[in-house]
Design an enzyme around this catalytic site. Structure first.
Site, short mmCIF file in Angstrom:
data_model
loop_
_atom_site.label_atom_id
_atom_site.label_comp_id
_atom_site.label_asym_id
_atom_site.label_seq_id
_atom_site.Cartn_x
_atom_site.Cartn_y
_atom_site.Cartn_z
N GLU A 47 0.76 -1.09 -0.05
CA GLU A 47 0.03 -0.10 -0.01
C GLU A 47 0.95 1.41 0.02
O GLU A 47 2.18 1.31 0.86
CB GLU A 47 -0.80 -0.03 1.31
CG GLU A 47 -1.78 1.37 1.54
CD GLU A 47 -2.37 1.15 3.17
OE1 GLU A 47 -1.62 0.46 4.08
OE2 GLU A 47 -3.38 1.55 3.04
N LYS A 128 -9.49 1.67 -1.83
CA LYS A 128 -9.62 1.09 -0.64
C LYS A 128 -10.85 1.58 -0.10
O LYS A 128 -11.29 2.80 -0.04
CB LYS A 128 -8.45 1.92 0.45
CG LYS A 128 -8.46 1.19 1.72
CD LYS A 128 -7.32 1.74 2.62
CE LYS A 128 -7.12 1.16 3.99
NZ LYS A 128 -5.67 1.70 4.60
N CYS A 184 -4.69 -3.01 2.76
CA CYS A 184 -4.60 -3.13 4.19
C CYS A 184 -5.91 -3.20 4.97
O CYS A 184 -6.40 -4.43 5.06
CB CYS A 184 -3.88 -1.78 4.63
SG CYS A 184 -3.16 -2.03 6.24
N1 CDT Z 1 -2.96 1.22 6.38
C1 CDT Z 1 -3.87 0.69 7.18
O1 CDT Z 1 -4.92 0.41 6.84
N2 CDT Z 1 -3.59 0.35 8.53
C2 CDT Z 1 -4.60 -0.26 9.58
C3 CDT Z 1 -4.12 0.09 10.85
C4 CDT Z 1 -5.27 1.04 11.19
S1 CDT Z 1 -4.89 1.54 12.88
C5 CDT Z 1 -5.78 2.77 13.20
C6 CDT Z 1 -4.66 -1.86 9.50
O2 CDT Z 1 -5.56 -2.49 9.27
O3 CDT Z 1 -3.34 -2.45 9.17
#
Ligand code: CDT
Length: 334
Positions: A47, A128, A184
């Protein structure tokens, strides 16, 4: 008849706030070449692969924020990102890569694209959907923010599967591989996977940036030590990749950005390739630039798709209304 494909996840070590984009592109190309040398014809990158995970920062100056976005409509043709796509073309390797997209209308998305070397074009885009974090910075000045809700709109393209042209190994009548992209946080939502599962997805491509320790958002207990929080975050990442691959009878390739960005913000590694029985086929050993590869036989998806998770035979949609009609929790009265 086998439908075999060599695939790779290109994990990227830390990228810092002041790292020039061109420098990161050089590293991505190095990873791409390494994957190609190992025989991979499909490589997944993280990402927001061209920059640091900038959403942890609040930018007072709009130009400072804008610098993290790609403003060109086709990043496979514009500098400095185009060098990655040109190399993919030269090597005959398809790539999936995440980036911060700014549309000509000024809309901002956390996006991923699929570039087909055979077609020499970006043939699929995904934005996303589940945007984590907050819009406003946290009141606690010591907190590490996660301002994705401030910087990105929820994706408006849904979960649209597509076929990777020319990636079929034999002419037995089976089509080219069916792929789907996730970014993500979307990997934690079974609804997203099921949308792809219902299109017969065979390989999920997923880039991520997951903080190792962020007690304001992360972990089951604020008292969790950084070490336990990190191992828990890695375990949860693998849990969702393995469980959802199994429940949708598909392979998945997860490529993370990893290590200490700006010397203080740690991201988990754990890039992995998972099979349709939920088994890990390859896994990163470091939290730096690293390529992992696996040979996958897409026909291994058939056992699950034709039996235990044969959706046409077993799904009971009349009992699933809540999943689409209701957003938050409604507890029973008694
Ligand atoms: N980049 C991303 O989506 N990270 C999230 C963590 C968010 S914590 C507020 C993940 O699900 O890994």
């Amino acid at each position: 008849m086998s439908r075999i494909l060599k695939v790779a996840a290109a994990q990227l070590g830390p990228v810092h706030l002041d790292t020039p984009r061109a420098e990161t592109v050089v590293r991505l190309i190095r990873l791409l070449k390494s994957a190609a040398r190992q025989g991979a014809t499909l490589v997944v990158f993280p990402e927001l692969a061209f920059t640091t995970f900038f959403a942890r920062h609040l930018f007072d100056e709009p130009t400072r924020l804008e610098a993290f976005f790609e403003h060109d409509k086709d990043i496979s043709r514009s500098s400095p990102t185009k060098a990655l796509f040109e190399e993919a073309q030269r090597l005959g390797v398809d790539i999936c890569v995440g980036y911060a997209e700014k549309t000509p209308e000024g809309r901002a998305f956390n996006s991923a694209i699929y570039y087909s070397a055979k077609q020499d074009r970006v043939m699929a885009k995904y934005r996303k959907v589940h945007i984590p974090g907050t819009r406003e910075p946290l009141p606690d000045k010591a907190a590490v923010n996660h301002l994705e809700k401030r910087y990105f709109e929820p994706g408006d393209l849904g979960f649209q599967a597509f076929r990777a042209p020319g990636k079929r190994q034999n002419a037995d009548g089976a089509g080219d591989p069916i792929l789907g992209m996730l970014i993500c946080n979307d990997r934690r939502w079974p609804e997203a996977w099921r949308c792809y599962g219902l299109q017969g997805v065979e390989v999920i491509l997923c880039g991520y940036n997951t903080p190792a320790y962020n007690p304001h958002f992360w972990g089951t207990s604020k008292a969790m030590s950084p070490e336990i929080a990190k191992s828990t975050a890695i375990a949860q990442h693998k849990l969702v990749m393995q469980a959802n691959s199994y429940m949708n009878s598909c392979f998945s390739i997860a490529a993370g950005k990893a290590g200490l960005e700006d010397g203080q913000y740690e991201l988990i590694g754990g890039s992995c390739i998972v099979g349709p029985e939920g088994q890990i086929l390859a896994e990163a050993a470091t939290t730096d630039d690293e390529v992992i590869c696996a040979e996958i036989d897409l026909d291994e998806c058939r056992q699950g798709k034709e039996h235990i998770f044969n959706f046409a035979q077993h799904r009971r949609v009349e009992t699933y209304r809540r999943v689409v009609d209701q957003v938050g929790v409604t507890q029973p009265d008694s």
